[in-house]
Design an enzyme around this catalytic site. Structure first.
Site, short mmCIF file in Angstrom:
data_model
loop_
_atom_site.label_atom_id
_atom_site.label_comp_id
_atom_site.label_asym_id
_atom_site.label_seq_id
_atom_site.Cartn_x
_atom_site.Cartn_y
_atom_site.Cartn_z
N GLU A 162 -7.94 -4.35 2.00
CA GLU A 162 -7.11 -3.35 1.34
C GLU A 162 -7.11 -3.56 -0.17
OE1 GLU A 162 -2.68 -1.57 2.03
OE2 GLU A 162 -2.81 -3.74 1.86
N SER A 167 0.13 6.06 5.44
CA SER A 167 -0.80 7.09 4.99
C SER A 167 -1.63 7.61 6.16
CB SER A 167 -1.73 6.52 3.91
OG SER A 167 -1.01 6.05 2.81
N GLU A 208 4.74 -8.00 -7.88
CA GLU A 208 5.33 -9.33 -7.74
C GLU A 208 4.60 -10.15 -6.67
OE1 GLU A 208 8.09 -6.58 -9.62
OE2 GLU A 208 6.98 -6.49 -7.74
N GLN A 257 -2.56 2.51 9.28
CA GLN A 257 -2.11 1.12 9.23
C GLN A 257 -0.59 1.09 9.44
OE1 GLN A 257 -3.86 -1.40 6.00
NE2 GLN A 257 -1.75 -1.56 5.33
N SER A 308 3.96 -1.60 7.13
CA SER A 308 5.23 -1.64 6.40
C SER A 308 6.38 -1.06 7.23
CB SER A 308 5.11 -0.85 5.10
OG SER A 308 4.23 -1.49 4.21
#
Length: 414
Positions: free
Chosen positions: A260, A177, A387, A142, A145
């Protein structure tokens, strides 16, 4: 259990009896016996890690050949066309057998990216990659990020610029990952910097052997390197590798993210199960002569109540899946509690063990907990920070108004 399910379970047992041995009783705990590893992330040497991946792919291939590789998948892509209930039933039966861990393929590739390809990819991509992934021939990662876009994923800066029938990608991804083992990556890119940030994103499937793709491992403080940086330098991707519409990649991303959070929030095998096991934690207290500490026992009780509540929450979510309802934003609760419960368990154990946690005396079941304690900061970040999970729950589940955005923040985000 109706007759159809009984027949399916019997078929699964016949397959597993022919290809695997029965697993030892994982519910029974004899203190001081067996492997006391509490590693959440892999810390295997490279040659052992390669063998681990090879065994995972081989077991997935065997599953697929016998009709258990993609139980819920469409038949035209190598699936069996059965229900999520059949999938859950097979997992329950397989848990009784000693088989290879297929998490390197299943958690991200089969659990998150496979459903996204099925929902959004063009037919030729589905035909090329879905059978290969669920057969164990291909691993997917994936590419979401970035150094400046982790929790605020919509702020991705990796650019994709149209050049004829291709797109040229430039940027950096991080915390990726299994990238070192992957043949394909699902990348989010910025295709329209002038649009609002959620509306200027496009998703692509990127073959990881494309020129310009560079994978660099990131060493963790646990000793392993499960995560990677991925650099994209003038990477050319055909337009037919695009998922969804141009500038419509946020919809694609949400499909992946919902799966996910459902996947991360429902994990519970191996060290994770031991860390939240009443038997294991109480045995640790007795072995370290701390069982008579009433304050510690009260903390243990509070932790286990939350663990039980989370298990019931996950069971409720599974019932919804059985009813054909896709994972929704409420799965953020499972993900949130998953990280918090494991973090509290690791901190509880650190107070039980004291200095035995930081010095390896060779005593079984003590220093090994360091592996989990060092992993807990990541558990509160991966799959979405706490958060972000709380904001999702507040806005999409509880219906609370969104946080106000100041003019300065709007300027930064644009």
């Amino acid at each position: 259990m109706d007759q159809d399910m009984q027949d399916f379970a019997a078929e699964a047992r016949r397959f597993l009896d022919a290809h695997a041995a029965k697993a030892p009783d994982r519910t029974a705990l004899t203190w001081g016996e067996g492997d006391d590893s509490m590693a959440y992330f892999s810390s295997l040497p490279p040659e052992e890690e390669r063998e681990f991946v090879r065994r995972a792919r081989e077991w997935q291939r065997i599953r697929h050949e016998h009709g258990f590789g993609w139980i819920t998948g469409p038949r035209e892509y190598g699936g069996r066309g059965l229900t999520p209930v059949h999938d859950l039933l097979y997992d329950a039966v397989e848990s009784e057998y000693d088989v290879a861990d297929t998490g390197v393929l299943g958690v991200i590739g089969l659990g998150m990216i496979g459903p996204t390809i099925l929902a959004h990819a063009q037919p030729h991509l589905k035909e090329r990659w879905l059978p290969a992934m669920y057969r164990g021939d291909a691993i997917a990662c994936q590419l979401f990020s970035e150094p400046g876009a982790g929790s605020d994923l919509a702020s991705v800066a990796t650019r994709a610029v149209r050049d004829g029938e291709d797109w040229v990608l430039n940027g950096q991804k991080v915390w990726t990952s299994v990238a070192q083992h992957s043949q394909i990556g699902l990348a989010l890119t910025r295709t329209n910097p002038d649009a609002p940030k959620h509306r200027g994103i496009t998703a692509f499937l990127v073959p990881m052997d494309t020129p310009g793709v560079e994978v660099r491992p990131l060493r963790q403080m646990t000793g392993g390197a499960d995560f990677n940086e991925v650099f994209l330098t003038d990477v050319r991707v055909p337009d037919d590798h695009r998922l969804g519409e141009v500038d419509g990649g946020w919809t694609v991303a949400l499909t992946t993210l919902m799966n996910e959070r459902a996947t991360v929030g429902s994990e519970g095998a191996g060290p994770v199960a031991a860390a939240l096991s009443p038997d294991h934690l109480s045995a640790l207290m007795r072995a370290t002569w701390t069982w008579d500490d009433r304050a510690l026992r009260a903390r243990l009780g509070e932790l286990l109540v939350d663990v039980l509540a989370t298990e019931h929450l996950n069971a409720r979510a599974l019932r919804k899946v059985r009813g054909g309802i896709a994972p929704g934003p409420e799965m953020s609760v499972s993900k949130l509690m998953y990280g918090q419960n494991l973090t509290r368990a690791a901190h509880f154990v650190s107070d039980v063990l004291g200095p035995r946690l930081i010095a390896d005396t060779g005593r079984w079941g003590t220093y090994a907990w360091t592996e989990l304690l060092l992993a807990t900061p990541a558990l509160r970040i991966l799959g979405g920070t706490e958060e972000i999970m709380k904001n999702i729950l507040a806005e999409r589940v509880l219906g609370l108004p969104k946080e106000p955005v100041t003019p300065a923040a709007k300027e930064v985000r644009s």
